[in-house]
Design a protein around this motif. Structure first.
Motif, mmCIF file in Angstrom:
data_model
loop_
_atom_site.group_PDB
_atom_site.id
_atom_site.type_symbol
_atom_site.label_atom_id
_atom_site.label_comp_id
_atom_site.label_asym_id
_atom_site.label_seq_id
_atom_site.Cartn_x
_atom_site.Cartn_y
_atom_site.Cartn_z
ATOM 1 N N ALA A 120 29.652 52.365 30.614
ATOM 2 C CA ALA A 120 30.541 53.412 30.084
ATOM 3 C C ALA A 120 30.748 53.227 28.580
ATOM 4 C CB ALA A 120 31.872 53.382 30.815
ATOM 5 N N GLU A 121 30.944 51.987 28.141
ATOM 6 C CA GLU A 121 31.114 51.739 26.705
ATOM 7 C C GLU A 121 29.845 52.102 25.940
ATOM 8 O OE1 GLU A 121 32.253 47.671 26.521
ATOM 9 O OE2 GLU A 121 34.321 48.072 27.145
ATOM 10 N N ARG A 122 28.690 51.803 26.519
ATOM 11 C CA ARG A 122 27.433 52.165 25.876
ATOM 12 C C ARG A 122 27.285 53.677 25.761
ATOM 13 N NH1 ARG A 122 22.582 53.900 26.849
ATOM 14 N NH2 ARG A 122 22.924 54.157 29.065
ATOM 15 N N MET A 123 27.656 54.413 26.806
ATOM 16 C CA MET A 123 27.560 55.882 26.784
ATOM 17 C C MET A 123 28.530 56.490 25.758
ATOM 18 S SD MET A 123 25.274 56.908 28.936
ATOM 19 C CE MET A 123 25.666 58.581 29.331
ATOM 20 N N VAL A 124 29.746 55.906 25.641
ATOM 21 C CA VAL A 124 30.714 56.418 24.661
ATOM 22 C C VAL A 124 30.170 56.220 23.249
ATOM 23 C CG1 VAL A 124 32.986 55.965 23.647
ATOM 24 C CG2 VAL A 124 32.747 56.212 26.119
ATOM 25 N N LYS A 125 29.628 55.049 22.955
ATOM 26 C CA LYS A 125 29.069 54.799 21.621
ATOM 27 C C LYS A 125 27.894 55.721 21.333
ATOM 28 C CE LYS A 125 30.432 49.967 21.359
ATOM 29 N NZ LYS A 125 29.982 48.583 21.417
ATOM 30 N N GLU A 126 27.050 55.960 22.332
ATOM 31 C CA GLU A 126 25.899 56.856 22.147
ATOM 32 C C GLU A 126 26.355 58.284 21.856
ATOM 33 O OE1 GLU A 126 21.903 58.047 21.966
ATOM 34 O OE2 GLU A 126 22.786 56.043 21.959
ATOM 35 N N ARG A 127 27.373 58.774 22.593
ATOM 36 C CA ARG A 127 27.857 60.150 22.377
ATOM 37 C C ARG A 127 28.545 60.284 21.015
ATOM 38 N NH1 ARG A 127 27.536 63.480 26.752
ATOM 39 N NH2 ARG A 127 29.180 64.835 25.996
ATOM 40 N N GLU A 128 29.284 59.221 20.604
ATOM 41 C CA GLU A 128 29.919 59.260 19.286
ATOM 42 C C GLU A 128 28.861 59.255 18.186
ATOM 43 O OE1 GLU A 128 32.522 55.904 19.290
ATOM 44 O OE2 GLU A 128 34.161 57.000 20.267
ATOM 45 N N ARG A 129 27.779 58.505 18.376
ATOM 46 C CA ARG A 129 26.711 58.461 17.384
ATOM 47 C C ARG A 129 26.027 59.817 17.246
ATOM 48 N NH1 ARG A 129 21.348 57.780 17.186
ATOM 49 N NH2 ARG A 129 21.140 57.579 19.435
#
Length: 149
Positions: free
Chosen positions: A116-125
């Motif tokens: 989930a943390e990886r997906m949040v960082k990817e979407r923010e990027r």
């Protein structure tokens, strides 16, 4: 386990000259002195096999005062005791605890959080909102035609 302890206690009593059967404390489910059970003394005509077995135990204890209950031969008794403790303690407890420690986590909660943390960082990027009302991209979904229903 308890039967082996009972046999060892009986052997020690026989070595010291006490009768094989007598008052037993703590043998009930509650244990302790309150649950003491007094058994009658053995009959005069005890079974021959049990009598011979007790004589063998007394002879083994007199021959080897450090008798561990594995073999009548003192050298084999010590080696069998060492092997039993090595496999019982070292392998079962140490290897078993190591195996349980390295089992994968139950429910994969840590993996789900990392993902989930990886997906949040990817979407923010990418400049996308962190949460979207559509889990899947609606343009990529293939829906059945309305007249097929």
């Amino acid at each position: 386990m308890m039967a082996a302890l009972g046999r060892c206690a009986r052997r020690l009593l026989l070595l010291r000259g006490f009768p094989a059967r007598g008052a037993r404390a703590g043998s009930g489910p509650g244990g302790g002195a309150a649950a003491a059970v007094v058994t009658p003394p053995p009959a005069a005509a005890a079974p021959r096999q049990q009598h011979e077995e007790e004589e063998d135990m007394v002879a083994a204890l007199r021959k080897n005062p450090d008798y561990h209950g594995f073999d009548a031969d003192p050298v084999m008794d010590v080696w069998n005791m060492r092997l039993a403790f090595f496999f019982g303690i070292s392998l079962c407890i140490v290897v078993g605890a190591t195996f349980l420690h390295y089992l994968p986590e139950h429910g994969m909660r840590k993996w789900a959080r990392r993902e989930a943390e990886r997906m949040v960082k990817e979407r923010e990027r990418l400049g996308l909102p962190v949460l979207d009302s559509n889990y899947f991209d609606p343009s990529k979904l293939v829906l059945p035609a309305e007249d097929e229903e």
